[in-house]
Design an enzyme around this catalytic site. Structure first.
Site, PDB file in Angstrom:
ATOM      1  N   ARG A 282      42.084  37.767  42.736  1.00 18.59           N
ATOM      2  CA  ARG A 282      40.904  38.059  43.536  1.00 18.59           C
ATOM      3  C   ARG A 282      41.176  37.653  44.980  1.00 18.59           C
ATOM      4  O   ARG A 282      41.124  36.466  45.320  1.00 18.59           O
ATOM      5  CB  ARG A 282      39.710  37.271  42.964  1.00 18.59           C
ATOM      6  CG  ARG A 282      38.366  37.670  43.492  1.00 18.59           C
ATOM      7  CD  ARG A 282      37.321  36.664  43.021  1.00 18.59           C
ATOM      8  NE  ARG A 282      37.449  35.396  43.728  1.00 18.59           N
ATOM      9  CZ  ARG A 282      37.216  34.199  43.192  1.00 18.59           C
ATOM     10  NH1 ARG A 282      36.897  34.090  41.930  1.00 18.59           N
ATOM     11  NH2 ARG A 282      37.334  33.110  43.926  1.00 18.59           N
ATOM     12  N   HIS A 286      34.620  34.837  45.516  1.00 22.53           N
ATOM     13  CA  HIS A 286      33.917  35.245  44.297  1.00 22.53           C
ATOM     14  C   HIS A 286      32.816  36.250  44.625  1.00 22.53           C
ATOM     15  O   HIS A 286      32.707  37.303  43.991  1.00 22.53           O
ATOM     16  CB  HIS A 286      33.326  34.012  43.620  1.00 22.53           C
ATOM     17  CG  HIS A 286      32.467  34.315  42.433  1.00 22.53           C
ATOM     18  ND1 HIS A 286      32.982  34.820  41.258  1.00 22.53           N
ATOM     19  CD2 HIS A 286      31.131  34.190  42.247  1.00 22.53           C
ATOM     20  CE1 HIS A 286      31.988  34.996  40.392  1.00 22.53           C
ATOM     21  NE2 HIS A 286      30.866  34.627  40.960  1.00 22.53           N
ATOM     22  N   TYR A 295      38.570  25.728  47.297  1.00 15.48           N
ATOM     23  CA  TYR A 295      39.277  25.480  46.028  1.00 15.48           C
ATOM     24  C   TYR A 295      40.627  26.193  45.908  1.00 15.48           C
ATOM     25  O   TYR A 295      41.277  26.093  44.869  1.00 15.48           O
ATOM     26  CB  TYR A 295      38.385  25.864  44.841  1.00 15.48           C
ATOM     27  CG  TYR A 295      37.852  27.279  44.859  1.00 15.48           C
ATOM     28  CD1 TYR A 295      38.610  28.346  44.373  1.00 15.48           C
ATOM     29  CD2 TYR A 295      36.569  27.556  45.343  1.00 15.48           C
ATOM     30  CE1 TYR A 295      38.111  29.634  44.375  1.00 15.48           C
ATOM     31  CE2 TYR A 295      36.054  28.844  45.345  1.00 15.48           C
ATOM     32  CZ  TYR A 295      36.830  29.880  44.867  1.00 15.48           C
ATOM     33  OH  TYR A 295      36.337  31.160  44.871  1.00 15.48           O
TER      34      TYR A 295
END
Length: 386
Positions: A282, A286, A295
Site C-alpha cells: 500500500r 490507509h 509506523y
C-alpha cells in the site's frame, strides 16, 4: 489403571481387547485430504521477467496496461476529491492496482465480485460507473449501485463480513445448478477476523465455487503482518481448511490474472474453493485520515516504488515492441478524460431524498421502520412549512 486411562481405552479399543500403548491415534483417525497438493508456492509466483511471459497474450498485456494506467489515475483523482471535501474518505489502492484489475478481469459476466471497502477500483474495472463506486464513500446513499444489476456486492466496510456472504451465494448457485463463481476480496487485516475462518471452513466443507483473494499489503492500518500471524504465509492457512493455497506476486499483473483465472476455472468445474494471497504494498496511507509516517519508514515505501506494477508491465511491453510513445500517450489521455469526467460529476451537488434511508433495508419494511419513516416525514414537512 486410573479412571482417565480406562475411559480412553474404552473409546479407543474394541470391546474385550487388551489396551495397548499407541504411538499414533487409532485407525478411525485418517487424513481427510492429502496436504501436499494444497501447499502454496515456496516463493510468490511471477510471470513478468521470466521465461513464462513469452506465452502471455499480447492483447491481454495491453488491456492490463491500459486498465492499470486508468486505475492509477482513478486513485489519484479520488484522493484529491477527499482534500476538496467531495469525498468523506477514500482508501487508495495505489501500488495495488494489479490485484484490483486482475480480480475484475478474471471473472465472467455471470460471476459475482464481493469487494471490501478498498476495492472500488476492482468494481470500476468490472464496469461499474466511477461515481456510483464512490457514492458510499461520499456518504450519499446505501451503496450507490444495484448489486444484482452489476453482480457486485456492496462495498463492505466491516472487515471480512463479505466472505461468508460470498460463500452463501456460491453455495446457493451450485445447489440451483447455476454456473456462477464468487470472488471475495479481503486485506491481510481481514484474515484475523472470525468471519474469514468461518467462510473458509464452510466453503471447503461445501466445496462451494468461491475464490478468496487476499491482498497482503503489509499493514492492517498500522499493524504489520508479523504482529497478526506467525504462519509461513497467509496462503498456508488454506491447508488447514482443506483447500489449495496460492501465493503470487501481487504487483505482477499477468501472474495475478493467471492465478485468479485458474482458481475461478477450478471452482466453476466443481473443484471447490481456493485461497489466493497476493503479496503487494500500500503506497498511500490507509485512508486520507491516516498518517502512515508514524509506523513505516519512507525508505520502505521507496523500495516498493521500484516494484511498481505499472513499471513492471510497461517494461515488458516496451521490450516486446508492443508499446511506444504514441501508445503511452493514448492510454494516458484516455485515463485523463475519465478523471476529468469523474471530477466534474463529483463536483455537482447531488439531490438527495432523506426518505430513501428506509429503502432497501428489508424486503418488507418492519413496524419499527415504518414508524421511523413516519416520524422523519413529519419532521421534514414541519421544516418545510417553517
Amino acid at each position: 489403571m486410573d479412571s482417565l486411562q480406562q475411559r480412553s481405552s474404552t473409546v479407543q479399543e474394541p470391546p474385550g481387547a487388551v489396551p495397548a500403548h499407541r504411538h499414533t491415534p487409532p485407525p478411525a483417525w485418517q487424513p481427510r485430504t492429502d496436504p501436499a497438493p494444497l501447499l502454496p508456492e515456496a516463493e510468490p509466483l511471477r510471470v513478468l521477467g521470466t521465461e513464462a511471459v513469452a506465452d502471455a497474450d499480447p492483447a491481454l498485456l495491453l488491456r492490463l496496461y491500459a486498465e492499470l494506467i486508468r486505475g492509477r489515475r482513478y486513485n489519484t483523482q479520488a484522493t484529491a476529491l477527499t482534500k476538496q471535501g467531495r469525498l468523506a474518505v477514500y482508501p487508495s489502492t495505489t501500488g495495488q492496482e494489479a490485484c484490483e484489475i486482475a480480480a475484475a478481469l478474471a471473472l465472467e459476466e455471470r460471476d459475482w465480485l464481493f469487494p471490501s471497502y478498498r476495492d472500488t477500483l476492482a468494481a470500476v474495472a468490472r464496469g461499474l460507473d466511477p461515481v456510483q463506486a464512490l457514492t458510499l464513500l461520499r456518504g450519499d446513499w446505501h451503496t450507490g449501485y444495484d448489486p444484482h444489476e452489476h453482480r457486485i456486492a456492496p462495498l463492505c466496510t466491516p472487515l471480512a463480513t463479505q466472505l461468508p456472504h460470498a460463500v452463501g451465494l456460491a453455495h446457493a448457485a451450485r445447489l440451483k445448478g447455476d454456473d456462477v463463481v464468487a470472488l471475495a476480496m479481503v486485506g491481510d487485516g481481514g484474515t484475523s477476523e472470525g468471519d474469514f475462518h468461518e467462510a473458509l471452513n464452510f466453503a471447503a466443507v461445501w466445496q462451494a465455487p468461491v475464490v478468496f483473494f487476499v491482498q497482503n499489503n503489509g499493514f492492517a492500518i498500522s499493524v504489520p503482518l508479523a504482529k497478526q500471524t506467525a504462519a509461513p504465509s497467509l496462503a498456508h492457512k488454506a491447508v488447514g481448511y482443506g483447500m489449495p493455497g496460492r501465493l503470487v506476486d501481487g504487483n505482477d499483473a499477468v501472474a495475478v490474472h493467471q492465478v485468479l483465472t485458474e482458481a475461478v476455472a477450478r471452482a466453476r468445474r466443481g473443484g471447490g474453493p481456493t485461497l489466493v494471497e497476493a503479496v503487494t504494498y500500500r503506497i498511500d496511507a490507509h485512508t486520507n485520515a491516516d498518517d502512515a509516517t508514524r509506523y513505516r519508514a519512507a525508505g520502505e515505501v521507496e523500495t516498493w516504488r521500484a516494484h511498481d506494477p505499472i513499471l513492471l508491465l510497461e517494461r515488458e511491453l516496451t521490450e516486446r515492441g508492443l508499446l511506444d510513445e504514441d501508445g503511452r500517450r493514448a492510454v494516458a489521455e484516455a485515463a485523463e478524460t475519465m478523471a476529468a469526467e469523474l471530477r466534474e460529476r463529483m463536483n455537482a451537488d447531488p439531490v438527495l431524498d432523506p426518505m430513501e434511508l428506509f429503502s432497501h433495508v428489508y424486503a418488507e419494511q418492519t413496524t419499527q421502520l415504518r414508524e421511523q419513516a413516519a416520524q422523519l416525514r413529519a419532521e421534514l414537512e414541519a421544516e418545510g412549512e417553517a
